[in-house]
Write a protein that holds these residues in place. Sequence first.
Motif, PDB file in Angstrom:
ATOM      1  N   MET A   1       0.859  -1.218   0.031  1.00  0.00           N
ATOM      2  CA  MET A   1       0.065  -0.096   0.145  1.00  0.00           C
ATOM      3  C   MET A   1       0.957   1.134   0.064  1.00  0.00           C
ATOM      4  O   MET A   1       1.871   1.411   0.874  1.00  0.00           O
ATOM      5  N   VAL A   2       0.537   2.110  -0.991  1.00  0.00           N
ATOM      6  CA  VAL A   2       1.468   3.375  -1.153  1.00  0.00           C
ATOM      7  C   VAL A   2       0.897   4.228  -0.152  1.00  0.00           C
ATOM      8  O   VAL A   2      -0.451   4.714  -0.306  1.00  0.00           O
ATOM      9  N   THR A   3       1.511   4.972   0.736  1.00  0.00           N
ATOM     10  CA  THR A   3       1.142   6.146   1.551  1.00  0.00           C
ATOM     11  C   THR A   3       2.326   7.209   1.597  1.00  0.00           C
ATOM     12  O   THR A   3       3.316   7.007   0.970  1.00  0.00           O
ATOM     13  N   PRO A   4       1.682   8.521   1.848  1.00  0.00           N
ATOM     14  CA  PRO A   4       2.825   9.539   1.747  1.00  0.00           C
ATOM     15  C   PRO A   4       4.119   9.252   2.424  1.00  0.00           C
ATOM     16  O   PRO A   4       5.175   9.754   1.981  1.00  0.00           O
ATOM     17  N   VAL A   5       3.981   8.710   3.627  1.00  0.00           N
ATOM     18  CA  VAL A   5       5.221   8.323   4.609  1.00  0.00           C
ATOM     19  C   VAL A   5       6.024   7.524   3.643  1.00  0.00           C
ATOM     20  O   VAL A   5       7.268   7.689   3.805  1.00  0.00           O
ATOM     21  N   ARG A   6       5.579   6.306   2.846  1.00  0.00           N
ATOM     22  CA  ARG A   6       6.501   5.740   2.013  1.00  0.00           C
ATOM     23  C   ARG A   6       6.778   6.147   0.946  1.00  0.00           C
ATOM     24  O   ARG A   6       7.857   5.963   0.635  1.00  0.00           O
ATOM     25  N   VAL A   7       6.310   7.065   0.317  1.00  0.00           N
ATOM     26  CA  VAL A   7       6.790   8.168  -0.735  1.00  0.00           C
ATOM     27  C   VAL A   7       7.972   8.707  -0.272  1.00  0.00           C
ATOM     28  O   VAL A   7       9.205   8.841  -0.890  1.00  0.00           O
ATOM     29  N   VAL A   8       7.918   9.352   0.923  1.00  0.00           N
ATOM     30  CA  VAL A   8       9.117  10.183   1.399  1.00  0.00           C
ATOM     31  C   VAL A   8      10.108   9.259   1.911  1.00  0.00           C
ATOM     32  O   VAL A   8      11.388   9.472   1.566  1.00  0.00           O
ATOM     33  N   ILE A   9       9.909   7.986   2.258  1.00  0.00           N
ATOM     34  CA  ILE A   9      11.049   7.025   2.470  1.00  0.00           C
ATOM     35  C   ILE A   9      11.777   6.685   1.282  1.00  0.00           C
ATOM     36  O   ILE A   9      12.951   6.635   1.273  1.00  0.00           O
ATOM     37  N   ALA A  10      10.988   6.413   0.245  1.00  0.00           N
ATOM     38  CA  ALA A  10      11.400   6.079  -0.966  1.00  0.00           C
ATOM     39  C   ALA A  10      12.286   7.138  -1.679  1.00  0.00           C
ATOM     40  O   ALA A  10      13.487   6.981  -2.216  1.00  0.00           O
ATOM     41  N   LEU A  11      11.993   8.241  -1.345  1.00  0.00           N
ATOM     42  CA  LEU A  11      12.583   9.478  -1.974  1.00  0.00           C
ATOM     43  C   LEU A  11      14.112   9.750  -1.361  1.00  0.00           C
ATOM     44  O   LEU A  11      15.099   9.977  -1.793  1.00  0.00           O
ATOM     45  N   CYS A  12      13.805   9.641  -0.002  1.00  0.00           N
ATOM     46  CA  CYS A  12      15.059   9.602   0.920  1.00  0.00           C
ATOM     47  C   CYS A  12      16.215   8.490   0.500  1.00  0.00           C
ATOM     48  O   CYS A  12      17.365   8.764   0.462  1.00  0.00           O
ATOM     49  N   LEU A  13      15.611   7.352  -0.041  1.00  0.00           N
ATOM     50  CA  LEU A  13      16.689   6.383  -0.313  1.00  0.00           C
ATOM     51  C   LEU A  13      16.985   6.320  -1.809  1.00  0.00           C
ATOM     52  O   LEU A  13      18.150   5.971  -2.045  1.00  0.00           O
ATOM     53  N   VAL A  14      16.342   7.047  -2.833  1.00  0.00           N
ATOM     54  CA  VAL A  14      16.489   7.095  -3.862  1.00  0.00           C
ATOM     55  C   VAL A  14      17.489   8.266  -4.421  1.00  0.00           C
ATOM     56  O   VAL A  14      18.372   8.296  -5.215  1.00  0.00           O
ATOM     57  N   ALA A  15      17.258   9.382  -3.505  1.00  0.00           N
ATOM     58  CA  ALA A  15      17.910  10.777  -3.694  1.00  0.00           C
ATOM     59  C   ALA A  15      19.655  10.629  -3.939  1.00  0.00           C
ATOM     60  O   ALA A  15      20.051  11.137  -5.039  1.00  0.00           O
ATOM     61  N   PRO A  16      20.137   9.955  -2.972  1.00  0.00           N
ATOM     62  CA  PRO A  16      21.671   9.686  -3.260  1.00  0.00           C
ATOM     63  C   PRO A  16      21.928   9.061  -4.645  1.00  0.00           C
ATOM     64  O   PRO A  16      22.946   9.368  -5.136  1.00  0.00           O
ATOM     65  N   PHE A  17      21.144   7.963  -4.993  1.00  0.00           N
ATOM     66  CA  PHE A  17      21.468   7.235  -6.071  1.00  0.00           C
ATOM     67  C   PHE A  17      21.627   8.414  -7.492  1.00  0.00           C
ATOM     68  O   PHE A  17      22.301   8.334  -8.352  1.00  0.00           O
ATOM     69  N   VAL A  18      20.471   9.045  -7.359  1.00  0.00           N
ATOM     70  CA  VAL A  18      20.368   9.826  -8.534  1.00  0.00           C
ATOM     71  C   VAL A  18      21.403  11.153  -8.575  1.00  0.00           C
ATOM     72  O   VAL A  18      21.922  11.420  -9.581  1.00  0.00           O
ATOM     73  N   ALA A  19      21.524  11.473  -7.252  1.00  0.00           N
ATOM     74  CA  ALA A  19      22.695  12.318  -7.269  1.00  0.00           C
ATOM     75  C   ALA A  19      24.013  11.949  -7.629  1.00  0.00           C
ATOM     76  O   ALA A  19      25.014  12.696  -8.252  1.00  0.00           O
ATOM     77  N   MET A  20      24.492  10.699  -7.405  1.00  0.00           N
ATOM     78  CA  MET A  20      25.706  10.158  -7.468  1.00  0.00           C
ATOM     79  C   MET A  20      25.778   9.707  -9.271  1.00  0.00           C
ATOM     80  O   MET A  20      26.596   9.721 -10.052  1.00  0.00           O
ATOM     81  N   LEU A  21      24.542   9.175  -9.659  1.00  0.00           N
ATOM     82  CA  LEU A  21      24.491   8.629 -11.177  1.00  0.00           C
ATOM     83  C   LEU A  21      24.531   9.969 -12.067  1.00  0.00           C
ATOM     84  O   LEU A  21      24.762   9.514 -13.295  1.00  0.00           O
ATOM     85  N   TRP A  22      24.047  10.966 -11.709  1.00  0.00           N
ATOM     86  CA  TRP A  22      24.184  12.076 -12.714  1.00  0.00           C
ATOM     87  C   TRP A  22      25.384  13.046 -12.477  1.00  0.00           C
ATOM     88  O   TRP A  22      25.732  14.002 -12.017  1.00  0.00           O
TER      89      TRP A  22
END
Length: 77
Positions: free
Chosen positions: A1-22
């Motif tokens: 189930m997708v909730t706003p809290v889980r979206v924030v969690i996903a963004l916290c975990l994805v942000a470093p990958f995006v920053a380093m891969l760009w």
Amino acid sequence: MVTPVRVVIALCLVAPFVAMLWVGSYAKTDPTWIGIPFFYWYQMAWVLISTALTMVAYRLWQRDQRARASRKGGAAE
């Protein structure tokens, strides 16, 4: 189930990958900081930022799991 809290969690975990891969965003030498080229201090800063974001994601996950368990009468998922 997708909730706003889980979206924030996903963004916290994805942000470093995006920053380093760009790589194009930090593949330069200027500006330097205490004599260290941007390329290096940017990556080292992301080590600290990634740690903080992972801690935030973990705390949010714990809080989300406790809330879900209390709504289900104590049964953890």
